[in-house]
Design a protein around this motif. Structure first.
Motif, PDB file in Angstrom:
ATOM      1  N   ARG A 176       6.606  29.241 -22.711  1.00 37.24           N
ATOM      2  CA  ARG A 176       6.750  29.838 -21.386  1.00 37.24           C
ATOM      3  C   ARG A 176       8.220  29.862 -20.965  1.00 37.24           C
ATOM      4  O   ARG A 176       9.000  28.999 -21.354  1.00 37.24           O
ATOM      5  N   TRP A 177       8.536  30.872 -20.180  1.00 34.76           N
ATOM      6  CA  TRP A 177       9.866  30.936 -19.581  1.00 34.76           C
ATOM      7  C   TRP A 177       9.887  29.998 -18.377  1.00 34.76           C
ATOM      8  O   TRP A 177       8.960  29.997 -17.559  1.00 34.76           O
ATOM      9  N   VAL A 178      10.947  29.213 -18.275  1.00 36.28           N
ATOM     10  CA  VAL A 178      11.025  28.171 -17.244  1.00 36.28           C
ATOM     11  C   VAL A 178      12.313  28.329 -16.447  1.00 36.28           C
ATOM     12  O   VAL A 178      13.402  28.531 -17.018  1.00 36.28           O
ATOM     13  N   LEU A 179      12.187  28.246 -15.117  1.00 34.33           N
ATOM     14  CA  LEU A 179      13.343  28.141 -14.224  1.00 34.33           C
ATOM     15  C   LEU A 179      13.360  26.716 -13.677  1.00 34.33           C
ATOM     16  O   LEU A 179      12.403  26.277 -13.019  1.00 34.33           O
ATOM     17  N   LEU A 180      14.452  26.016 -13.953  1.00 38.21           N
ATOM     18  CA  LEU A 180      14.526  24.583 -13.674  1.00 38.21           C
ATOM     19  C   LEU A 180      15.649  24.290 -12.678  1.00 38.21           C
ATOM     20  O   LEU A 180      16.774  24.779 -12.838  1.00 38.21           O
ATOM     21  N   TYR A 181      15.325  23.474 -11.672  1.00 37.24           N
ATOM     22  CA  TYR A 181      16.324  23.090 -10.676  1.00 37.24           C
ATOM     23  C   TYR A 181      16.246  21.586 -10.424  1.00 37.24           C
ATOM     24  O   TYR A 181      15.150  21.020 -10.286  1.00 37.24           O
ATOM     25  N   PHE A 182      17.422  20.940 -10.360  1.00 39.50           N
ATOM     26  CA  PHE A 182      17.532  19.516 -10.053  1.00 39.50           C
ATOM     27  C   PHE A 182      17.980  19.349  -8.598  1.00 39.50           C
ATOM     28  O   PHE A 182      18.973  19.957  -8.168  1.00 39.50           O
ATOM     29  N   GLY A 183      17.257  18.538  -7.847  1.00 42.04           N
ATOM     30  CA  GLY A 183      17.609  18.294  -6.456  1.00 42.04           C
ATOM     31  C   GLY A 183      16.849  17.093  -5.913  1.00 42.04           C
ATOM     32  O   GLY A 183      16.394  16.240  -6.682  1.00 42.04           O
ATOM     33  N   PHE A 218      10.871  21.682 -10.583  1.00 44.52           N
ATOM     34  CA  PHE A 218      11.799  20.982  -9.705  1.00 44.52           C
ATOM     35  C   PHE A 218      11.821  19.509 -10.107  1.00 44.52           C
ATOM     36  O   PHE A 218      10.814  18.802  -9.999  1.00 44.52           O
ATOM     37  N   ILE A 219      12.975  19.045 -10.615  1.00 43.93           N
ATOM     38  CA  ILE A 219      13.130  17.659 -11.058  1.00 43.93           C
ATOM     39  C   ILE A 219      14.015  16.920 -10.047  1.00 43.93           C
ATOM     40  O   ILE A 219      15.114  17.381  -9.730  1.00 43.93           O
ATOM     41  N   THR A 220      13.556  15.831  -9.558  1.00 47.48           N
ATOM     42  CA  THR A 220      14.318  15.080  -8.571  1.00 47.48           C
ATOM     43  C   THR A 220      15.461  14.309  -9.221  1.00 47.48           C
ATOM     44  O   THR A 220      15.381  13.900 -10.381  1.00 47.48           O
ATOM     45  N   VAL A 221      16.532  14.125  -8.452  1.00 50.51           N
ATOM     46  CA  VAL A 221      17.640  13.266  -8.865  1.00 50.51           C
ATOM     47  C   VAL A 221      17.668  12.003  -7.999  1.00 50.51           C
ATOM     48  O   VAL A 221      18.603  11.208  -8.084  1.00 50.51           O
ATOM     49  N   ASP A 222      16.621  11.832  -7.213  1.00 52.08           N
ATOM     50  CA  ASP A 222      16.530  10.690  -6.294  1.00 52.08           C
ATOM     51  C   ASP A 222      15.151  10.042  -6.446  1.00 52.08           C
ATOM     52  O   ASP A 222      14.298  10.122  -5.542  1.00 52.08           O
ATOM     53  N   PRO A 223      14.894   9.401  -7.604  1.00 49.41           N
ATOM     54  CA  PRO A 223      13.559   8.815  -7.838  1.00 49.41           C
ATOM     55  C   PRO A 223      13.244   7.660  -6.903  1.00 49.41           C
ATOM     56  O   PRO A 223      12.066   7.304  -6.732  1.00 49.41           O
ATOM     57  N   GLU A 224      14.238   7.083  -6.283  1.00 46.96           N
ATOM     58  CA  GLU A 224      13.989   5.964  -5.377  1.00 46.96           C
ATOM     59  C   GLU A 224      13.149   6.389  -4.179  1.00 46.96           C
ATOM     60  O   GLU A 224      12.273   5.645  -3.722  1.00 46.96           O
ATOM     61  N   ARG A 225      13.381   7.570  -3.640  1.00 47.79           N
ATOM     62  CA  ARG A 225      12.628   8.059  -2.483  1.00 47.79           C
ATOM     63  C   ARG A 225      11.586   9.122  -2.856  1.00 47.79           C
ATOM     64  O   ARG A 225      10.596   9.296  -2.136  1.00 47.79           O
ATOM     65  N   ASP A 226      11.849   9.859  -3.956  1.00 46.71           N
ATOM     66  CA  ASP A 226      10.970  10.969  -4.323  1.00 46.71           C
ATOM     67  C   ASP A 226       9.913  10.500  -5.323  1.00 46.71           C
ATOM     68  O   ASP A 226      10.032  10.694  -6.546  1.00 46.71           O
ATOM     69  N   VAL A 261      23.488  17.360 -16.121  1.00 47.81           N
ATOM     70  CA  VAL A 261      23.428  17.372 -14.663  1.00 47.81           C
ATOM     71  C   VAL A 261      24.141  16.138 -14.114  1.00 47.81           C
ATOM     72  O   VAL A 261      23.875  15.007 -14.542  1.00 47.81           O
ATOM     73  N   TYR A 262      25.041  16.365 -13.162  1.00 52.15           N
ATOM     74  CA  TYR A 262      25.733  15.268 -12.484  1.00 52.15           C
ATOM     75  C   TYR A 262      24.965  14.899 -11.218  1.00 52.15           C
ATOM     76  O   TYR A 262      24.552  15.779 -10.435  1.00 52.15           O
ATOM     77  N   ALA A 263      24.767  13.607 -10.976  1.00 50.60           N
ATOM     78  CA  ALA A 263      24.101  13.131  -9.754  1.00 50.60           C
ATOM     79  C   ALA A 263      24.662  11.770  -9.379  1.00 50.60           C
ATOM     80  O   ALA A 263      24.767  10.870 -10.226  1.00 50.60           O
ATOM     81  N   SER A 264      25.035  11.633  -8.105  1.00 45.93           N
ATOM     82  CA  SER A 264      25.596  10.369  -7.630  1.00 45.93           C
ATOM     83  C   SER A 264      25.191  10.168  -6.167  1.00 45.93           C
ATOM     84  O   SER A 264      25.460  11.026  -5.309  1.00 45.93           O
ATOM     85  N   ALA A 265      24.534   9.030  -5.890  1.00 40.75           N
ATOM     86  CA  ALA A 265      24.093   8.737  -4.525  1.00 40.75           C
ATOM     87  C   ALA A 265      25.259   8.240  -3.683  1.00 40.75           C
ATOM     88  O   ALA A 265      26.077   7.425  -4.133  1.00 40.75           O
ATOM     89  N   GLY A 266      25.336   8.746  -2.439  1.00 41.21           N
ATOM     90  CA  GLY A 266      26.393   8.338  -1.533  1.00 41.21           C
ATOM     91  C   GLY A 266      26.029   7.057  -0.782  1.00 41.21           C
ATOM     92  O   GLY A 266      24.946   6.488  -0.975  1.00 41.21           O
ATOM     93  N   THR A 279      24.706  18.369  -9.248  1.00 40.32           N
ATOM     94  CA  THR A 279      24.988  19.719  -9.745  1.00 40.32           C
ATOM     95  C   THR A 279      24.006  20.714  -9.133  1.00 40.32           C
ATOM     96  O   THR A 279      22.795  20.470  -9.126  1.00 40.32           O
ATOM     97  N   ILE A 280      24.544  21.819  -8.624  1.00 42.28           N
ATOM     98  CA  ILE A 280      23.706  22.835  -7.977  1.00 42.28           C
ATOM     99  C   ILE A 280      23.610  24.046  -8.914  1.00 42.28           C
ATOM    100  O   ILE A 280      24.414  24.985  -8.835  1.00 42.28           O
ATOM    101  N   ILE A 281      22.664  24.000  -9.795  1.00 43.19           N
ATOM    102  CA  ILE A 281      22.497  25.055 -10.801  1.00 43.19           C
ATOM    103  C   ILE A 281      21.008  25.262 -11.082  1.00 43.19           C
ATOM    104  O   ILE A 281      20.240  24.297 -11.146  1.00 43.19           O
ATOM    105  N   ILE A 282      20.633  26.538 -11.253  1.00 49.70           N
ATOM    106  CA  ILE A 282      19.293  26.888 -11.711  1.00 49.70           C
ATOM    107  C   ILE A 282      19.386  27.220 -13.201  1.00 49.70           C
ATOM    108  O   ILE A 282      20.188  28.073 -13.608  1.00 49.70           O
ATOM    109  N   TYR A 283      18.589  26.545 -14.022  1.00 49.18           N
ATOM    110  CA  TYR A 283      18.636  26.724 -15.470  1.00 49.18           C
ATOM    111  C   TYR A 283      17.494  27.636 -15.927  1.00 49.18           C
ATOM    112  O   TYR A 283      16.371  27.553 -15.407  1.00 49.18           O
ATOM    113  N   LEU A 284      17.799  28.459 -16.914  1.00 51.62           N
ATOM    114  CA  LEU A 284      16.773  29.290 -17.556  1.00 51.62           C
ATOM    115  C   LEU A 284      16.513  28.731 -18.953  1.00 51.62           C
ATOM    116  O   LEU A 284      17.430  28.604 -19.765  1.00 51.62           O
TER     117      LEU A 284
END
Length: 321
Positions: A176-183, A218-226, A261-266, A279-284
């Motif tokens: 399948r074709w997949v559109l992937l976003y990290f947030g 949609f893959i989370t970069v904040d597993p502590e809350r998500d 993907v870069y992710a860093s909690a403030g 990182t704010i990117i949509i991957y194909l």
């Protein structure tokens, strides 16, 4: 008669002779009468003129009589052929020689033969070049496919929980074709905007029956809350096929690492809230599980849809069934 008058008279005679050639028999007779009377006057002074200026009266009479005989037979007189008077030779015949068309036909045949030979020779060269070019391109394509197969194996091989609590891996989305976003779900504005754009893209592609359905992730970069419950609540606001993925901190970190993907909690505020820089990117991802293209915030939904449409139409399967 002076020399000047003689020149003037000769010009008049020339013009009248030309008119006689054009006007017919009546003008021939009139011109001949005037010519005879004039020649009587200038004959004593003929020694002042060059010998080649006028023909003899006998030759003029013969020419004129031939025109009279031709006119008497019912045929129009031919063009006057007096090269010594007109200064050029022109001959027009109602029936030309049979040699000219034969020579022209032979030349035409030779020219056609040469053109055919040149076309055949040029076609052979172009065909040979095209064959060699296609062989080379096919070889390059095979080498590229082999390299892509090596890269695709193990790339982004994540193992996470979806928003229903089911374990999902990369293999579940192969084919399948997949559109992937990290947030993350607590993102104030950027993540919702990007997921809205992703939803619009999927809706647009769904309207084209020639295209296969695209799976949004949609893959989370904040597993502590998500956790699973937070992801289930969040994905309902977007496309109905959107799948939210979460997991442990290590599982989420590994998934992000595979896609660079870069992710860093403030820092946390008084309420324990914080912002995650990522990182704010949509991957194909294509049906072989290979990352194929990416789209940043500068790309709108129309541009992304057109790009995905082109990728789908030009897709070559890496792994045969």
């Amino acid at each position: 008669m002076s020399h000047v008058e003689l020149k003037f008279t000769s010009r008049i005679i020339l013009r009248m002779l030309r008119l006689s050639c054009l006007r017919g028999l009546d003008w021939h007779v009139t011109s001949w009468t005037i010519l005879q009377s004039t020649m009587r006057e200038i004959n004593p002074l003929s020694h002042h003129l060059p010998k080649a200026t006028f023909p003899s009266c006998r030759s003029l009479k013969k020419i004129h009589m031939s025109h009279i005989r031709t006119s008497a037979q019912g045929f129009p007189p031919q063009h006057c052929r007096l090269p010594w008077l007109l200064g050029e030779q022109r001959a027009f015949y109602s029936q030309g020689s049979s040699k000219t068309p034969k020579l022209g036909s032979t030349a035409g045949i030779k020219l056609r033969t040469r053109l055919v030979v040149m076309l055949l020779f040029g076609g052979g060269i172009i065909g040979t070049w095209w064959y060699v070019y296609q062989e080379k391109q096919q070889k390059i394509q095979m080498q590229r496919m082999e390299q892509l197969r090596k890269v695709a194996v193990g790339q982004g091989d994540f193992s996470l929980l979806d928003h229903t609590g089911q374990r999902r891996t990369k293999r579940d989305f192969l084919g399948r074709w997949v559109l992937l976003y990290f947030g993350f779900t607590h993102c104030p504005d950027i993540c919702p905007d990007e997921l809205d754009k992703l939803t619009n893209v999927v809706h647009t592609l769904d309207k084209d029956p020639s295209l296969p359905p695209v799976q949004p992730l949609f893959i989370t970069v904040d597993p502590e809350r998500d956790d699973v419950a937070a992801m289930a609540k969040y994905v309902k606001d977007f496309h109905p096929r959107l799948i939210g993925l979460t997991g442990t901190a290590e599982e989420v970190k590994q998934a992000g690492r595979d896609y660079r993907v870069y992710a860093s909690a403030g820092p946390k505020d008084e309420d324990g809230d914080y912002i995650v820089d990522h990182t704010i990117i949509i991957y194909l991802v294509n049906p072989d599980g290979l990352f194929l293209d990416y789209y940043n915030r500068m790309k709108n939904d129309a541009q992304i849809s057109e790009s995905i449409r082109n990728h789908v139409k030009n897709y070559v399967k890496l792994f045969p069934d």
